[in-house]
Design a protein around this motif. Structure first.
Motif, PDB file in Angstrom:
ATOM      1  N   GLY A 133       0.852  -1.197   0.000  1.00  0.00           N
ATOM      2  CA  GLY A 133       0.000   0.000   0.000  1.00  0.00           C
ATOM      3  C   GLY A 133       0.880   1.236   0.000  1.00  0.00           C
ATOM      4  N   ILE A 134       0.527   2.221  -0.824  1.00  0.00           N
ATOM      5  CA  ILE A 134       1.345   3.429  -0.948  1.00  0.00           C
ATOM      6  C   ILE A 134       0.461   4.676  -0.955  1.00  0.00           C
ATOM      7  CG2 ILE A 134       3.078   4.635  -2.364  1.00  0.00           C
ATOM      8  CD1 ILE A 134       3.394   1.889  -3.818  1.00  0.00           C
ATOM      9  N   GLY A 135       0.805   5.644  -0.125  1.00  0.00           N
ATOM     10  CA  GLY A 135       0.150   6.949  -0.176  1.00  0.00           C
ATOM     11  C   GLY A 135       1.099   7.949  -0.809  1.00  0.00           C
ATOM     12  N   VAL A 136       0.607   8.756  -1.761  1.00  0.00           N
ATOM     13  CA  VAL A 136       1.451   9.755  -2.437  1.00  0.00           C
ATOM     14  C   VAL A 136       0.808  11.139  -2.331  1.00  0.00           C
ATOM     15  CG1 VAL A 136       2.327   8.029  -4.070  1.00  0.00           C
ATOM     16  CG2 VAL A 136       0.401   9.469  -4.728  1.00  0.00           C
TER      17      VAL A 136
ATOM     18  N   ASN B  41      -4.055   8.756  -2.866  1.00  0.00           N
ATOM     19  CA  ASN B  41      -3.459  10.005  -2.379  1.00  0.00           C
ATOM     20  C   ASN B  41      -3.311   9.953  -0.860  1.00  0.00           C
ATOM     21  OD1 ASN B  41      -5.635  11.540  -0.957  1.00  0.00           O
ATOM     22  ND2 ASN B  41      -6.663  11.242  -2.901  1.00  0.00           N
ATOM     23  N   ASP B  42      -2.368  10.752  -0.357  1.00  0.00           N
ATOM     24  CA  ASP B  42      -2.008  10.668   1.062  1.00  0.00           C
ATOM     25  C   ASP B  42      -3.174  10.961   1.998  1.00  0.00           C
ATOM     26  OD1 ASP B  42      -2.063  13.310   0.261  1.00  0.00           O
ATOM     27  OD2 ASP B  42      -0.175  13.881   1.217  1.00  0.00           O
TER      28      ASP B  42
ATOM     29  N   CYS C 240      -9.138  16.563   2.162  1.00  0.00           N
ATOM     30  CA  CYS C 240     -10.119  15.954   3.057  1.00  0.00           C
ATOM     31  C   CYS C 240     -10.408  14.527   2.598  1.00  0.00           C
ATOM     32  CB  CYS C 240     -11.387  16.798   3.032  1.00  0.00           C
ATOM     33  SG  CYS C 240     -12.706  16.170   4.048  1.00  0.00           S
ATOM     34  N   GLY C 241     -10.236  13.560   3.485  1.00  0.00           N
ATOM     35  CA  GLY C 241     -10.640  12.191   3.211  1.00  0.00           C
ATOM     36  C   GLY C 241     -12.094  12.040   3.612  1.00  0.00           C
ATOM     37  N   VAL C 242     -12.913  11.520   2.712  1.00  0.00           N
ATOM     38  CA  VAL C 242     -14.339  11.381   2.974  1.00  0.00           C
ATOM     39  C   VAL C 242     -14.621   9.909   3.271  1.00  0.00           C
ATOM     40  CG1 VAL C 242     -16.657  11.752   2.054  1.00  0.00           C
ATOM     41  CG2 VAL C 242     -14.773  13.246   1.327  1.00  0.00           C
ATOM     42  N   ILE C 243     -15.048   9.617   4.500  1.00  0.00           N
ATOM     43  CA  ILE C 243     -15.344   8.245   4.894  1.00  0.00           C
ATOM     44  C   ILE C 243     -16.857   8.101   5.005  1.00  0.00           C
ATOM     45  CG2 ILE C 243     -15.039   6.500   6.691  1.00  0.00           C
ATOM     46  CD1 ILE C 243     -12.384   7.090   5.575  1.00  0.00           C
ATOM     47  N   VAL C 244     -17.433   7.231   4.192  1.00  0.00           N
ATOM     48  CA  VAL C 244     -18.867   6.974   4.244  1.00  0.00           C
ATOM     49  C   VAL C 244     -19.059   5.556   4.742  1.00  0.00           C
ATOM     50  CG1 VAL C 244     -21.005   6.870   2.906  1.00  0.00           C
ATOM     51  CG2 VAL C 244     -19.228   8.518   2.279  1.00  0.00           C
TER      52      VAL C 244
ATOM     53  N   SER D 176      -0.308   7.952  11.001  1.00  0.00           N
ATOM     54  CA  SER D 176      -1.539   7.533  10.312  1.00  0.00           C
ATOM     55  C   SER D 176      -1.300   7.242   8.832  1.00  0.00           C
ATOM     56  CB  SER D 176      -2.663   8.553  10.519  1.00  0.00           C
ATOM     57  OG  SER D 176      -2.293   9.811  10.036  1.00  0.00           O
ATOM     58  N   GLY D 177      -0.268   7.862   8.206  1.00  0.00           N
ATOM     59  CA  GLY D 177       0.038   7.571   6.809  1.00  0.00           C
ATOM     60  C   GLY D 177       0.490   6.135   6.614  1.00  0.00           C
TER      61      GLY D 177
END
Ligand SMILES: [Zn+2]
Length: 390
Positions: free
Chosen positions: A142-145, A185-186, A215-219, A365-366
């Motif tokens: 898993g990679i966040g950029v 994305n990060d 903003c990360g949107v968690i539904v 958290s990343g």
């Protein structure tokens, strides 16, 4: 052959056990409504595949006490990569996102994908050796950029602060592991990290305030990406200022949220106010240490961010907002500014039970989120079905 209903597929049963929602066959039956025989047969398959283990006895509610089921989080490992603009952190974790070994290193993302990913590869081999693991043990990566990514292909799409990375197939750099590679994305990755291994069924906004604002949107506990994967890109929402000032953003537009309240804006305003600082981090540290002028600047940035969040609260009605990223390390003054605007401008029904907090571990958290993204991909219902069929 009967196809498992999605609510009681082997993958769904495994998810219930590993997120702690069920600890025995009886609880799985109660949770899914499937028959005892169906649940038992699938649990036996998961045990044979080494993904579940039996251990201990639970409390009886009459009759024989149930045998408890445990997720075998050591059935494999994942590589988690948190790629930033100036640094990279690589970790190897077990299948419950427990970090087994981790290492970080400065990089310059502008060097381009080949040298940067070669460095990531070197660090990955280092953490695997450190944890006593082999490349063959890696189940997923898993990679966040720090830029927009097409999630399905793992290719960045015109990333503004990653020159040379447009359309580069990031997964191709991890061919040696012969496993799925997930890129996002990060901000989405950090949002997953904030949900933790147990997940959540809540609706949450995870707001990253760093150099940029996203903003990360968690539904319902899952990342919502939108049609093209750019959901939650709130940094370029237009904001009007009380004093009517106009600021040009790096995107070319005027008065984007990021240009008024991001880390760069904070540094610019601090220098203009005469504070002896040369980095955003120094402004944040001064605010955290109680410097009055720095506190007021951070609080004002919070108020500006809060005006946008108030509109999002009215629209989305989340249970929670979690603020993370470098500027979030200023803590109370940022939170106070955000709360001030959100509670003043949101509709009472949406704001009534709303919680607004700062991340407890923004620096971790990343990595945890990248691990969870890889684990979710590796253990999704379809992949588990395929693994059991082999
Ligand atoms: Zn902009």
């Amino acid at each position: 052959m009967l196809v498992a209903s999605s609510s009681a597929s082997a993958g769904a049963l495994l998810r219930h056990v590993r997120t702690g929602r069920a600890r025995s066959r009886a609880e799985l039956v109660a949770l899914t409504g499937a028959s005892r025989n169906t649940v038992s047969a699938r649990v036996d398959q998961l045990i044979a595949a080494n993904l579940l283990a039996e251990g201990g006895r639970g409390w009886s509610t009459g009759g024989r006490p149930p045998t408890l089921l445990q997720f075998n989080s050591r059935a494999g490992c994942v590589l988690a990569v948190d790629l930033g603009v100036t640094s990279v952190d690589v970790a190897v974790t077990d299948l419950s996102a427990q970090v087994l070994a981790t290492v970080g290193h400065p990089i310059d993302i502008a060097d381009g994908p080949r040298p940067v990913l070669a460095e990531v590869d070197r660090l990955a081999q280092l953490v695997l050796a450190d944890a006593g693991l082999e490349p063959a043990d890696v189940c997923a990566v898993g990679i966040g950029v720090p830029g927009p990514v097409e999630h399905s292909s793992g290719r960045p799409s015109h990333p503004p602060i990653m020159p040379g990375w447009h359309d580069f197939p990031i997964p191709s750099a991890f061919g040696r592991y012969e496993c799925p590679v997930y890129v996002d994305n990060d901000v989405n990755v950090m949002a997953l990290g904030e949900m933790g291994a147990a997940g959540s069924v809540q609706d949450v906004l995870v707001v990253k305030v760093g150099t940029g604002i996203g903003c990360g949107v968690i539904v319902d506990g899952r990342v919502y990406r939108g049609a093209q994967g750019s959901a939650g890109d709130i940094g370029h929402i237009h904001v009007t200022t009380p004093d009517g000032r106009l600021v040009t953003c790096r995107c070319g537009q005027e008065n984007c949220l990021e240009a008024l309240a991001g880390g760069g804006a904070l540094l610019r305003d601090a220098v203009a106010a005469g504070l002896p600082v040369s980095t955003t981090r120094e402004v944040v540290e001064r605010a955290a240490q109680g410097d009055g002028a720095a506190i007021e600047l951070v609080r004002e940035a919070g108020r500006t961010i809060g005006t946008v969040l108030a509109a999002l609260v009215n629209f989305f009605n989340p249970h929670r907002i979690v603020v993370t990223g470098g500027v979030a390390q200023a803590g109370v003054p940022l939170l106070a500014g955000i709360r001030e605007s959100v509670y003043r401008r949101s509709m009472p029904l949406a704001a009534r039970a709303l919680e607004i907090t700062v991340s407890e571990a923004p620096e971790l958290s990343g990595r945890v989120g990248a691990a969870l993204m890889a684990i979710e991909g590796f253990l999704d219902e379809e992949s588990v079905e395929q693994a059991l069929a082999r």
